[in-house]
Write an enzyme that holds these catalytic residues in place. Sequence first.
Site, mmCIF file in Angstrom:
data_model
loop_
_atom_site.group_PDB
_atom_site.id
_atom_site.type_symbol
_atom_site.label_atom_id
_atom_site.label_comp_id
_atom_site.label_asym_id
_atom_site.label_seq_id
_atom_site.Cartn_x
_atom_site.Cartn_y
_atom_site.Cartn_z
ATOM 1 N N ASP A 253 8.147 5.333 5.903
ATOM 2 C CA ASP A 253 7.149 5.380 4.843
ATOM 3 C C ASP A 253 7.179 6.709 4.095
ATOM 4 O O ASP A 253 7.219 7.779 4.707
ATOM 5 C CB ASP A 253 5.759 5.169 5.467
ATOM 6 C CG ASP A 253 4.637 5.259 4.465
ATOM 7 O OD1 ASP A 253 4.534 4.367 3.611
ATOM 8 O OD2 ASP A 253 3.864 6.245 4.523
ATOM 9 N N GLU A 290 11.100 4.255 2.006
ATOM 10 C CA GLU A 290 10.274 4.343 0.809
ATOM 11 C C GLU A 290 10.382 5.786 0.356
ATOM 12 O O GLU A 290 10.075 6.704 1.121
ATOM 13 C CB GLU A 290 8.819 4.001 1.104
ATOM 14 C CG GLU A 290 7.947 4.110 -0.148
ATOM 15 C CD GLU A 290 6.458 4.023 0.154
ATOM 16 O OE1 GLU A 290 5.723 3.520 -0.710
ATOM 17 O OE2 GLU A 290 6.034 4.477 1.233
#
Length: 584
Positions: A253, A290
């Site tokens: 993330d 990400e």
Amino acid sequence: MNDRHGPFLTNYGTRFRLWAPAAKRVEVMLERPHAMKRGEDGWFTADIAGVKAGARYRFRIDDEIEVPDPASAFQPDDVFGPSEVIDHEAYPWRATNWRGRLWEEAVIVEAHVGTFTKEGSYRAMIDRLDHLVETGITALELMPLSDFAGSRNWGYDGVLWYAPDSAYGRPEDLKSLIDEAHLRGLMVMLDVVYNHFGPEGNYLGRYAPTFFTQAQTPWGSAIDYRVKEVRAFAIENALHWLRNYRFDGLRLDAVNSIVEPGGLSLLHDLSAAAGKLAAETGRHIHLVLENGDNRASILDAAEDPPRGKYRAQWNDDYHHAWRVLMTGEKQGYYGDYQRSPRSDIARSLSSGFVYQGELSTFRRGKRGEPSGHLAPTTFINFLQNHDQIGNRALGDRLEGNADARMIEAALQVLLIAPHIPLLFMGEEWGSTVPFPFFCDFGGDLADAVRKGRRVELAWAYAEYGDEVPDALAASTRDSAVLDWDRRETPAGRKRLTLVRELLRTRKQQIVPRLAGAAFGKAQVADDGLLTAHWRMGDGATLRLVANLSGQAISHAPGGPAGTLIWGSELGDSVPPWTVLWRIG
């Protein structure tokens, strides 16, 4: 790298370990206290005979505070309770021959365990795996599981990274879910968060303050990965999920929020460690990112096993361009896609990122690196995900904001184009349930969350008032539980049939040709007609014609060369929101 964090079962008992450089005295609290021996670099250890799996323990620091193990394998009573010793070797795996799937075969659905079913558990998800397989999904990606405070959370507030949250079940329940998925041919991936710890239940600052730097992320203090023990904590965690739970891959993330002076060495070392595990076990392990910085230089879909790079990246650019085209939204980062969303879609289809070094007004600087040399499978494209739904004030899905014809056209591009497609749970049948942000903090922190959201979403509160859901209310989480019954409505059946037919075409016509595929060219005319082509791995050319407008567009009869694999033969015009695919 030898694991050092967390308990270790031995032939005679358990070895407990804790890195606590700021502590003078540490004890393991079992039935009675056991003093731990301090070693070099702030490590405390204790070998205690007779302690078996199932034992619960805490650490007492300097006779002042009792804390859970930061590398706890399980927290049966939430983040403030004792940690439980888990024997990961004891689980009787059934899918013993599973080695994963090739990346080119990936069709991903992202899911939140707590709202995927009414029960909100690992076990309940098992009953829905056949639906995923029948739809054409090949990979289930779970939002973060690391133990968080309270009974409900998106997962990005995890504070005990090694412990799957007890709100969803026990470790063996999670293993059963993964095992059953593997028996059905489904990969299972996990979202992991290495850029911050959650705001409640993290005690590391008390006994290991050098875990953090003075820098700040959008979610709190930055983690100092220059410290070798801290670096090992993250890398060992990645291996923990891949080895002990047999996840097929990880999605890291917001890595652009990892503060690491000197570069991206943590990401390199984590990838290399996972690649070593893949080589040793003969498994396919897929690492994706990400990364708001659009760093093409750390991506390589063909590096197998990983040796420092990452298979793919979530492509926010692709989503943003489609969202602006379908809804006309302008707020926040959508402002960067106002000039020509159709042209941005074409740029993404022809070379990956939209921003490849251009100036981003929203980010106030240049963003991205050239990406056209990468394989199309380096990019995970989507029309919805947890962020793009849940970060909206009402948590409303695309179904409530765009015409169904637009959505269906966008799906016809998404699910056949030679990138990796991702759906958000329920998108395959056009789910309309919201996915608003929710959490379960108490006291002052709950008040702070409410106040912070009122500031951040002031415009939304001004426009919608009490319609903006309270993130702390249990009813907000309940509102996000998937509407499985909608599959049986006429609209639900129609959408699900479309998605299944698209994915059947992808499996038959696209996947066998994906290895070695390369970007070609995409362009959009002023009238909204998009044309694109790619060179596939077998030498064939994949061609797309799509009318991305609400008016019919004149078109020469016959169209481009190749065999029609999706859509109908054209006359002298292309109807609104019509998509055709050819290959040959």
